[in-house]
Design a protein around this motif. Structure first.
Motif, PDB file in Angstrom:
ATOM      1  N   ALA A 147       0.824  -1.203   0.000  1.00  0.00           N
ATOM      2  CA  ALA A 147       0.000   0.000   0.000  1.00  0.00           C
ATOM      3  C   ALA A 147       0.859   1.255   0.000  1.00  0.00           C
ATOM      4  N   HIS A 148       1.953   1.229   0.745  1.00  0.00           N
ATOM      5  CA  HIS A 148       2.808   2.404   0.867  1.00  0.00           C
ATOM      6  C   HIS A 148       3.479   2.728  -0.465  1.00  0.00           C
ATOM      7  N   ILE A 149       4.015   1.720  -1.119  1.00  0.00           N
ATOM      8  CA  ILE A 149       4.701   1.941  -2.391  1.00  0.00           C
ATOM      9  C   ILE A 149       3.707   2.336  -3.482  1.00  0.00           C
ATOM     10  N   ALA A 150       2.518   1.734  -3.451  1.00  0.00           N
ATOM     11  CA  ALA A 150       1.509   2.081  -4.448  1.00  0.00           C
ATOM     12  C   ALA A 150       1.092   3.544  -4.338  1.00  0.00           C
ATOM     13  N   ALA A 151       1.148   4.096  -3.124  1.00  0.00           N
ATOM     14  CA  ALA A 151       0.741   5.483  -2.928  1.00  0.00           C
ATOM     15  C   ALA A 151       1.708   6.461  -3.580  1.00  0.00           C
ATOM     16  N   ASP A 152       2.986   6.085  -3.677  1.00  0.00           N
ATOM     17  CA  ASP A 152       3.985   6.956  -4.318  1.00  0.00           C
ATOM     18  C   ASP A 152       5.169   6.084  -4.696  1.00  0.00           C
ATOM     19  N   GLU A 153       5.108   5.477  -5.877  1.00  0.00           N
ATOM     20  CA  GLU A 153       6.118   4.505  -6.274  1.00  0.00           C
ATOM     21  C   GLU A 153       7.502   5.134  -6.391  1.00  0.00           C
ATOM     22  N   THR A 154       7.572   6.413  -6.669  1.00  0.00           N
ATOM     23  CA  THR A 154       8.866   7.069  -6.853  1.00  0.00           C
ATOM     24  C   THR A 154       9.571   7.340  -5.531  1.00  0.00           C
ATOM     25  N   ALA A 155       8.834   7.857  -4.552  1.00  0.00           N
ATOM     26  CA  ALA A 155       9.462   8.321  -3.311  1.00  0.00           C
ATOM     27  C   ALA A 155       9.387   7.317  -2.169  1.00  0.00           C
ATOM     28  N   HIS A 156       8.433   6.415  -2.206  1.00  0.00           N
ATOM     29  CA  HIS A 156       8.206   5.524  -1.062  1.00  0.00           C
ATOM     30  C   HIS A 156       8.999   4.221  -1.177  1.00  0.00           C
ATOM     31  N   ARG A 157       9.556   3.801  -0.056  1.00  0.00           N
ATOM     32  CA  ARG A 157      10.271   2.531   0.037  1.00  0.00           C
ATOM     33  C   ARG A 157       9.963   1.891   1.392  1.00  0.00           C
ATOM     34  N   VAL A 158       9.948   0.549   1.416  1.00  0.00           N
ATOM     35  CA  VAL A 158       9.821  -0.204   2.659  1.00  0.00           C
ATOM     36  C   VAL A 158      10.853  -1.316   2.642  1.00  0.00           C
ATOM     37  N   PHE A 159      11.659  -1.397   3.695  1.00  0.00           N
ATOM     38  CA  PHE A 159      12.688  -2.425   3.816  1.00  0.00           C
ATOM     39  C   PHE A 159      12.365  -3.260   5.048  1.00  0.00           C
ATOM     40  N   ASN A 160      11.974  -4.519   4.842  1.00  0.00           N
ATOM     41  CA  ASN A 160      11.672  -5.401   5.971  1.00  0.00           C
ATOM     42  C   ASN A 160      12.921  -6.215   6.304  1.00  0.00           C
ATOM     43  N   LEU A 161      13.554  -5.893   7.432  1.00  0.00           N
ATOM     44  CA  LEU A 161      14.783  -6.549   7.861  1.00  0.00           C
ATOM     45  C   LEU A 161      14.539  -7.498   9.028  1.00  0.00           C
ATOM     46  N   SER A 162      13.293  -7.897   9.220  1.00  0.00           N
ATOM     47  CA  SER A 162      12.942  -8.770  10.350  1.00  0.00           C
ATOM     48  C   SER A 162      13.547 -10.158  10.171  1.00  0.00           C
ATOM     49  N   ILE A 163      13.918 -10.764  11.303  1.00  0.00           N
ATOM     50  CA  ILE A 163      14.537 -12.092  11.308  1.00  0.00           C
ATOM     51  C   ILE A 163      13.784 -12.975  12.295  1.00  0.00           C
ATOM     52  N   PRO A 164      13.209 -14.098  11.840  1.00  0.00           N
ATOM     53  CA  PRO A 164      12.511 -15.001  12.761  1.00  0.00           C
ATOM     54  C   PRO A 164      13.409 -15.425  13.925  1.00  0.00           C
ATOM     55  N   GLY A 165      12.805 -15.455  15.106  1.00  0.00           N
ATOM     56  CA  GLY A 165      13.533 -15.866  16.298  1.00  0.00           C
ATOM     57  C   GLY A 165      14.220 -14.747  17.040  1.00  0.00           C
ATOM     58  N   SER A 166      14.217 -13.541  16.495  1.00  0.00           N
ATOM     59  CA  SER A 166      14.938 -12.432  17.106  1.00  0.00           C
ATOM     60  C   SER A 166      14.279 -11.968  18.394  1.00  0.00           C
ATOM     61  N   LYS A 167      15.124 -11.525  19.322  1.00  0.00           N
ATOM     62  CA  LYS A 167      14.696 -10.762  20.486  1.00  0.00           C
ATOM     63  C   LYS A 167      15.144  -9.314  20.268  1.00  0.00           C
ATOM     64  N   LEU A 168      14.671  -8.425  21.128  1.00  0.00           N
ATOM     65  CA  LEU A 168      15.021  -7.019  20.953  1.00  0.00           C
ATOM     66  C   LEU A 168      16.518  -6.777  21.117  1.00  0.00           C
ATOM     67  N   THR A 169      17.175  -7.578  21.950  1.00  0.00           N
ATOM     68  CA  THR A 169      18.626  -7.430  22.073  1.00  0.00           C
ATOM     69  C   THR A 169      19.305  -7.726  20.739  1.00  0.00           C
ATOM     70  N   ASP A 170      18.802  -8.719  20.022  1.00  0.00           N
ATOM     71  CA  ASP A 170      19.343  -9.020  18.693  1.00  0.00           C
ATOM     72  C   ASP A 170      19.079  -7.869  17.729  1.00  0.00           C
ATOM     73  N   VAL A 171      17.851  -7.375  17.745  1.00  0.00           N
ATOM     74  CA  VAL A 171      17.465  -6.300  16.845  1.00  0.00           C
ATOM     75  C   VAL A 171      18.311  -5.054  17.110  1.00  0.00           C
ATOM     76  N   ALA A 172      18.523  -4.739  18.398  1.00  0.00           N
ATOM     77  CA  ALA A 172      19.298  -3.545  18.747  1.00  0.00           C
ATOM     78  C   ALA A 172      20.748  -3.671  18.305  1.00  0.00           C
TER      79      ALA A 172
END
Length: 304
Positions: A147-172
């Motif tokens: 939905a975000h990219i469709a709203a403005d394909e030129t300017a909008h970007r989404v990067f999903n860097l999520s990793i299964p099994g992560s805790k917040l200490t890992d994410v930080a």
């Protein structure tokens, strides 16, 4: 002893007006020119009669993201009492959040109360739920990206860097070096449900959030924290060697909410959309496609 003025507040609008400062602060406050890169302004209609009476205007300005643009303004040096008065003056369309000025100085600024409405480039970090496990459609993050990219394909970007099994200490630990190449203006942290299985991990949540807040501010990005989703503990008592309970998840939720409130960081409660709906969880923990659609709908409400 000189009056302590510990707060730097970036203003680009009516808070720079002499009459507004007299009304709110009792007189002019120390001010220095400044600018905020990566933003522009748009008009906002004001309906609060007290605010209109103070400023003399029924249209104020609000910030939105725009790479390559810059908003001129000034830094106001405020006391605790001044900052509280400024908070009281700003209408509910604004919230006070941290920004990094063009000079590199960190400061407060009043931003759009809906954190995803002004966003253009989002980075999502989290665990398997944010990753989209158990949903071929990519989960709530995949729907948000579409939905975000469709709203403005030129300017909008989404990067999903999520990793299964992560805790917040890992994410930080993993996130800071990944931000700069992606030029994010918003860091969306899906606080890991995995932290709820370990009281020691839950206790380290504030430390992890502080590190993520520092990393976000260094990139000029807004930190948005998503709380845990509801789980069906009748099916998660022994989940791949971990024990997920509703009490543990609620403790994590309370810790996240309290930290965000204390540090003026956006907290998005993701508990309610799935609460009491075990049929939307494939294994008691991970939402199915319909469950992720409901979670996306919750986030969608923050974009308009």
């Amino acid at each position: 002893m000189p009056e302590s003025r510990p707060h730097a507040l970036f203003s680009f609008g009516t808070l720079l007006d002499e009459q507004v400062q007299k009304t709110l602060f009792g007189g002019p406050v120390p001010t220095a020119p400044a600018s905020l890169a990566g933003h522009r302004t748009r008009p906002l209609r004001i309906t609060d009669p007290a605010v209109v009476a103070t400023s003399g205007l029924d249209v104020h300005l609000i910030l939105e993201r725009a790479i390559g643009s810059s908003v001129p303004g000034a830094v106001l040096r405020l006391t605790d009492e001044d900052l509280a008065a400024a908070d009281e003056y700003e209408v509910d369309d604004y919230v006070r959040r941290r920004v990094r000025l063009s000079s590199g100085e960190g400061a407060w600024a009043y931003l759009d109360a809906k954190p995803l409405r002004p966003a253009a480039r989002l980075v999502v970090v989290g665990d398997s739920i944010a990753y989209g496990r158990c949903d071929p459609g990519g989960g709530w993050a995949g729907r948000l990206a579409a939905a975000h990219i469709a709203a403005d394909e030129t300017a909008h970007r989404v990067f999903n860097l999520s990793i299964p099994g992560s805790k917040l200490t890992d994410v930080a630990a993993q996130t800071p070096p990944l931000l700069a190449p992606r030029l994010p203006d918003t860091l969306l942290v899906a606080a890991g449900i995995n932290d709820s299985t370990d009281p020691e991990a839950t206790a380290r949540v504030p430390e992890s959030l502080a590190a993520l807040a520092t990393a976000a501010e260094a990139q000029g990005a807004r930190l948005v924290v998503l709380g845990p989703t509801w789980l069906d503990e009748s099916r998660t008592a022994d989940y791949e060697g971990l024990t997920f309970t509703e009490a543990g998840a609620l403790a994590l939720r309370a810790t996240l909410r309290a930290w965000c409130a204390a540090h003026h960081v956006d907290f998005v409660d993701m508990w309610e959309p799935l609460r009491g709906r075990p049929n939307l969880l494939t294994d008691g923990l991970h939402p199915d496609a319909e469950g992720h659609a409901l979670l996306h709908r919750r986030l969608e409400s923050l974009t308009t």
